[in-house]
Design a protein around this motif. Structure first.
Motif, PDB file in Angstrom:
ATOM      1  N   CYS A   1      -7.802  -2.996  10.129  1.00 30.03           N
ATOM      2  CA  CYS A   1      -8.688  -2.289  11.066  1.00 30.03           C
ATOM      3  C   CYS A   1      -8.785  -3.026  12.398  1.00 30.03           C
ATOM      4  CB  CYS A   1     -10.075  -2.113  10.463  1.00 30.03           C
ATOM      5  SG  CYS A   1     -10.150  -0.891   9.153  1.00 30.03           S
TER       6      CYS A   1
ATOM      7  N   TYR B   1      -7.814  -4.837   4.308  1.00 30.05           N
ATOM      8  CA  TYR B   1      -8.137  -3.604   5.021  1.00 30.05           C
ATOM      9  C   TYR B   1      -8.868  -3.931   6.322  1.00 30.05           C
ATOM     10  CZ  TYR B   1     -10.259   0.823   6.250  1.00 30.05           C
ATOM     11  OH  TYR B   1     -10.655   1.927   6.942  1.00 30.05           O
ATOM     12  N   ASP B   2      -9.803  -4.874   6.278  1.00 30.83           N
ATOM     13  CA  ASP B   2     -10.526  -5.293   7.490  1.00 30.83           C
ATOM     14  C   ASP B   2      -9.568  -5.881   8.523  1.00 30.83           C
ATOM     15  OD1 ASP B   2     -13.536  -6.420   5.750  1.00 30.83           O
ATOM     16  OD2 ASP B   2     -12.932  -4.426   6.438  1.00 30.83           O
TER      17      ASP B   2
ATOM     18  N   ARG C   1      -9.172   4.680  -0.845  1.00 32.41           N
ATOM     19  CA  ARG C   1      -8.337   3.790  -0.045  1.00 32.41           C
ATOM     20  C   ARG C   1      -7.339   4.592   0.789  1.00 32.41           C
ATOM     21  NH1 ARG C   1      -7.392  -1.443  -4.047  1.00 32.41           N
ATOM     22  NH2 ARG C   1      -9.562  -2.114  -3.965  1.00 32.41           N
TER      23      ARG C   1
ATOM     24  N   TRP D   1      -8.364  -6.633  -1.439  1.00 32.99           N
ATOM     25  CA  TRP D   1      -7.933  -5.409  -0.760  1.00 32.99           C
ATOM     26  C   TRP D   1      -8.833  -5.166   0.449  1.00 32.99           C
ATOM     27  CZ3 TRP D   1      -9.337  -0.712   1.060  1.00 32.99           C
ATOM     28  CH2 TRP D   1      -8.320   0.198   1.311  1.00 32.99           C
ATOM     29  N   ASP D   2     -10.150  -5.309   0.266  1.00 28.78           N
ATOM     30  CA  ASP D   2     -11.090  -5.056   1.363  1.00 28.78           C
ATOM     31  C   ASP D   2     -10.876  -6.025   2.524  1.00 28.78           C
ATOM     32  OD1 ASP D   2     -13.705  -4.159  -0.948  1.00 28.78           O
ATOM     33  OD2 ASP D   2     -12.372  -2.845   0.181  1.00 28.78           O
TER      34      ASP D   2
ATOM     35  N   GLN E   1       0.839  -1.197   0.000  1.00 36.35           N
ATOM     36  CA  GLN E   1       0.000   0.000   0.000  1.00 36.35           C
ATOM     37  C   GLN E   1       0.878   1.252   0.000  1.00 36.35           C
ATOM     38  OE1 GLN E   1      -3.217  -0.713  -0.625  1.00 36.35           O
ATOM     39  NE2 GLN E   1      -2.350  -2.770  -0.442  1.00 36.35           N
TER      40      GLN E   1
ATOM     41  N   LYS F   1      -9.243   5.837   3.751  1.00 33.80           N
ATOM     42  CA  LYS F   1      -9.523   4.764   4.716  1.00 33.80           C
ATOM     43  C   LYS F   1      -8.273   4.412   5.520  1.00 33.80           C
ATOM     44  CE  LYS F   1     -13.293   1.960   3.010  1.00 33.80           C
ATOM     45  NZ  LYS F   1     -13.653   0.652   2.441  1.00 33.80           N
ATOM     46  N   LEU F   2      -7.147   4.303   4.833  1.00 35.12           N
ATOM     47  CA  LEU F   2      -5.909   3.929   5.525  1.00 35.12           C
ATOM     48  C   LEU F   2      -5.450   5.030   6.475  1.00 35.12           C
ATOM     49  CD1 LEU F   2      -4.131   2.209   2.524  1.00 35.12           C
ATOM     50  CD2 LEU F   2      -4.987   1.083   4.585  1.00 35.12           C
TER      51      LEU F   2
END
Length: 150
Positions: free
Chosen positions: A138, A134-135, A20, A130-131, A7, A23-24
């Motif tokens: 998080c 990302y989860d 994105r 990617w999602d 990323q 979000k990051l």
């Protein structure tokens, strides 16, 4: 580790979608990695290079033909006696990325080739979206925040 590095590289190449990026950043991702060396009078690059030389020498000694394959596991940490372990595998990944992006100076390129580093390794395709990653980030970030509150 590796996903976050990807990323960061995508962000630095200005190819990471704005949604994105937002979000990051909301999760608290730092776009730059810490680049300080605990060893005095030696640059971080030289410290890591010296660790690579030791690693290669050890691997050659373990092989009956005195051969090292030129690869290091990405999670490999080089143990030191007086400092925390060096994240040699991650450093190698960043050197390969710099090489791929033509951002590795000739002197450093020559030194890495002389020790026997290979520039390409077989990469397994990441099957996680990617999602999904990302989860995971998080949840990890929330767990760290919870730790700090206690």
């Amino acid at each position: 580790g590796r996903w976050i590095s990807r990323q960061r590289f995508t962000y630095k190449d200005k190819k990471l979608e704005k949604q994105r990026v937002n979000k990051l950043e909301k999760v608290g991702l730092n776009w730059s990695e810490k680049k300080s060396s605990p060893r005095k009078n030696v640059s971080q690059w030289d410290t890591m290079y010296n660790a690579l030389c030791q690693y290669a020498q050890t691997k050659r000694g373990e092989n009956e033909n005195g051969i090292w394959d030129g690869n290091i596991p990405v999670k490999y940490e080089y143990e030191t006696t007086d400092d925390p372990p060096l994240k040699l595998g991650m450093w190698i990944s960043s050197q390969r990325a710099a090489y791929k992006n033509k951002k590795l100076g000739k002197e450093r390129l020559d030194k890495l080739e002389k020790v026997g580093l290979k520039w390409a390794v077989m990469e397994l395709r990441n099957t996680l979206s990617w999602d999904t990653m990302y989860d995971v980030l998080c949840r990890y970030s929330q767990a760290k925040r919870d730790e700090n509150e206690n």
